[in-house]
Write a protein that holds these residues in place. Structure first.
Motif, mmCIF file in Angstrom:
data_model
loop_
_atom_site.group_PDB
_atom_site.id
_atom_site.type_symbol
_atom_site.label_atom_id
_atom_site.label_comp_id
_atom_site.label_asym_id
_atom_site.label_seq_id
_atom_site.Cartn_x
_atom_site.Cartn_y
_atom_site.Cartn_z
ATOM 1 N N VAL A 1 0.731 -1.162 0.065
ATOM 2 C CA VAL A 1 0.059 0.173 -0.121
ATOM 3 C C VAL A 1 1.025 1.312 -0.086
ATOM 4 N N ALA A 2 1.889 1.275 0.720
ATOM 5 C CA ALA A 2 2.873 2.391 0.839
ATOM 6 C C ALA A 2 3.510 2.825 -0.420
ATOM 7 N N ALA A 3 3.792 1.819 -1.410
ATOM 8 C CA ALA A 3 4.562 1.842 -2.581
ATOM 9 C C ALA A 3 3.376 2.459 -3.642
ATOM 10 N N ALA A 4 2.450 2.010 -3.496
ATOM 11 C CA ALA A 4 1.271 2.615 -4.358
ATOM 12 C C ALA A 4 0.871 3.941 -4.044
ATOM 13 N N LEU A 5 0.931 4.312 -2.800
ATOM 14 C CA LEU A 5 0.674 5.814 -2.463
ATOM 15 C C LEU A 5 1.784 6.659 -2.837
ATOM 16 N N ASP A 6 2.949 6.279 -2.709
ATOM 17 C CA ASP A 6 4.254 7.160 -3.098
ATOM 18 C C ASP A 6 4.277 7.366 -4.356
ATOM 19 N N GLY A 7 3.531 6.590 -5.302
ATOM 20 C CA GLY A 7 3.656 6.581 -6.663
ATOM 21 C C GLY A 7 2.567 7.618 -7.103
ATOM 22 N N ALA B 1 -4.838 3.990 8.032
ATOM 23 C CA ALA B 1 -4.069 4.762 8.938
ATOM 24 C C ALA B 1 -3.398 5.965 8.244
ATOM 25 N N GLU B 2 -3.597 6.114 6.869
ATOM 26 C CA GLU B 2 -3.124 7.398 6.114
ATOM 27 C C GLU B 2 -4.356 8.059 5.683
ATOM 28 N N PRO B 3 -4.142 9.195 6.078
ATOM 29 C CA PRO B 3 -5.344 10.026 5.734
ATOM 30 C C PRO B 3 -5.408 10.708 4.452
ATOM 31 N N ARG B 4 -4.237 10.415 3.843
ATOM 32 C CA ARG B 4 -4.094 10.946 2.339
ATOM 33 C C ARG B 4 -5.139 10.075 1.259
ATOM 34 N N TRP B 5 -5.385 8.824 1.551
ATOM 35 C CA TRP B 5 -6.175 7.848 1.029
ATOM 36 C C TRP B 5 -7.620 8.681 0.843
ATOM 37 N N GLY B 6 -8.417 8.689 -0.129
ATOM 38 C CA GLY B 6 -9.769 8.979 -0.198
ATOM 39 C C GLY B 6 -10.470 7.648 -0.140
ATOM 40 N N ARG B 7 -11.018 7.328 -1.123
ATOM 41 C CA ARG B 7 -11.964 5.780 -1.022
ATOM 42 C C ARG B 7 -10.893 4.768 -0.921
#
Length: 241
Positions: free
Chosen positions: A69-75, A100-106
Motif C-alpha cells: 500500500v505504501a509503495a502505491a501511495l508514494d507513486g 491509517a493514512e489520511p491521504r487516501w480517499g476511497r
C-alpha cells in the motif's frame, strides 16, 4: 511520465520475525466455502489462515503487505485524495495501513471468503485490521476479485493485489487468471491513467515483470522484503500509461 519512487527496505542483516518456537496450532474456526475448507488457527499470539490444507497467510510479519500500500501511495504524489482497491482482505495488514493514512480517499477491499470478513468483524483478526472496517472511507466488497475486475465499473488510482501466493505459486488454480494477459488487461481497465498497480508475491518473478510490460504497463520494478524463511517476499509495481 513520472517514475515510481524507490522505497527503502530492511537491510540484509536486519533481524526478522521468526516462526520458530511458536506454540502448537489451535483451531479457532473451520468453514466450508465455494473454494473449499477455510481454517483459522492460533499459534501463541499469532493467527494463521489455512485453505484446503495449504498454509496461506499469518500475522507474524506484515511488512510486505504494508509496503504494498505504501509503495502505491508514494507513486501517486500528484493525486489529491487517491482511491485504492485492495484485492484480498487477508489478515488485514494492507487495509489497516491504508486506513491509517489520511491521504487516501476511497478505500475498497475485495474478499471472496465470508469467513475471513467475519473473523475481522467479530473474531480474532479484528485486532490486526485495527478497526479499519469501521472507517467511513472503507467499503468491503464480498466478491471474487477476478469477477469484480471483469465487470465494467469504477476506476481507481491504485490497485493493491494480494491474492493467493502471487503470480507463480497459486493455491487456487482459478487465481492464475488474475496474473495472465486477460487479468492484467482487466486490471489496467480499472485504473485511471497514471494509476499504480502493486502486486504482492511470495517470491520474485521475472516472468511476471515481462507479463506486465507485455500488457502495456510502464515503470515496472520489484521491491524485495527479506523474510525469515530465506526467499524474499516481493511487491511488483507498475504504472498504467
Amino acid at each position: 511520465m513520472s517514475v515510481l519512487p524507490a522505497l527503502p527496505v530492511e537491510p540484509a542483516g536486519a533481524a526478522l520475525p521468526s516462526r520458530q518456537g511458536l506454540a502448537e496450532a489451535e483451531v479457532l474456526d473451520r468453514r466450508e466455502s465455494g473454494s473449499g475448507e477455510v481454517v483459522l488457527r492460533r499459534r501463541g499470539e499469532h493467527c494463521e489462515v489455512i485453505v484446503n490444507g495449504c498454509f496461506l497467510m499469518d500475522t507474524v510479519d506484515g511488512r510486505s503487505e504494508r509496503l504494498l500500500v505504501a509503495a502505491a501511495l508514494d507513486g501517486l504524489a500528484a493525486v489529491e485524495r487517491p482511491s485504492v482497491l485492495i484485492g484480498g482482505l487477508g489478515v488485514g495488514f494492507s487495509l489497516a495501513h491504508a486506513a491509517a493514512e489520511p491521504r487516501w480517499g476511497r478505500i475498497a477491499v475485495v474478499e471472496r471468503e465470508a469467513a475471513i470478513i467475519d473473523w475481522h468483524r467479530t473474531g480474532p483478526l479484528g485486532a490486526f485490521s485495527a478497526g479499519a472496517l469501521d472507517d467511513p472511507r472503507v467499503e468491503v466488497l464480498h466478491t471474487d476479485l477476478v469477477a469484480y475486475l471483469a465487470q465494467d465499473g469504477e476506476r481507481y488510482d491504485a490497485l493493491c493485489l494480494d491474492i493467493d501466493n502471487g503470480p507463480d505459486w497459486t493455491v487456487g488454480a482459478e487465481n492464475d487468471r488474475l496474473y495472465g494477459p486477460s487479468g492484467l488487461a482487466r486490471a489496467a481497465a480499472r485504473l485511471n491513467s497514471g494509476g499504480v498497480l502493486a502486486v504482492w508475491s511470495a517470491q520474485p518473478s521475472a516472468a511476471f515483470e515481462r507479463a506486465l510490460r507485455a500488457a502495456g504497463f510502464t515503470d515496472v520494478r520489484t521491491e524485495e522484503i527479506p523474510v525469515e524463511r530465506g526467499v524474499p517476499d516481493v511487491v511488483h509495481l507498475a504504472r498504467r500509461a
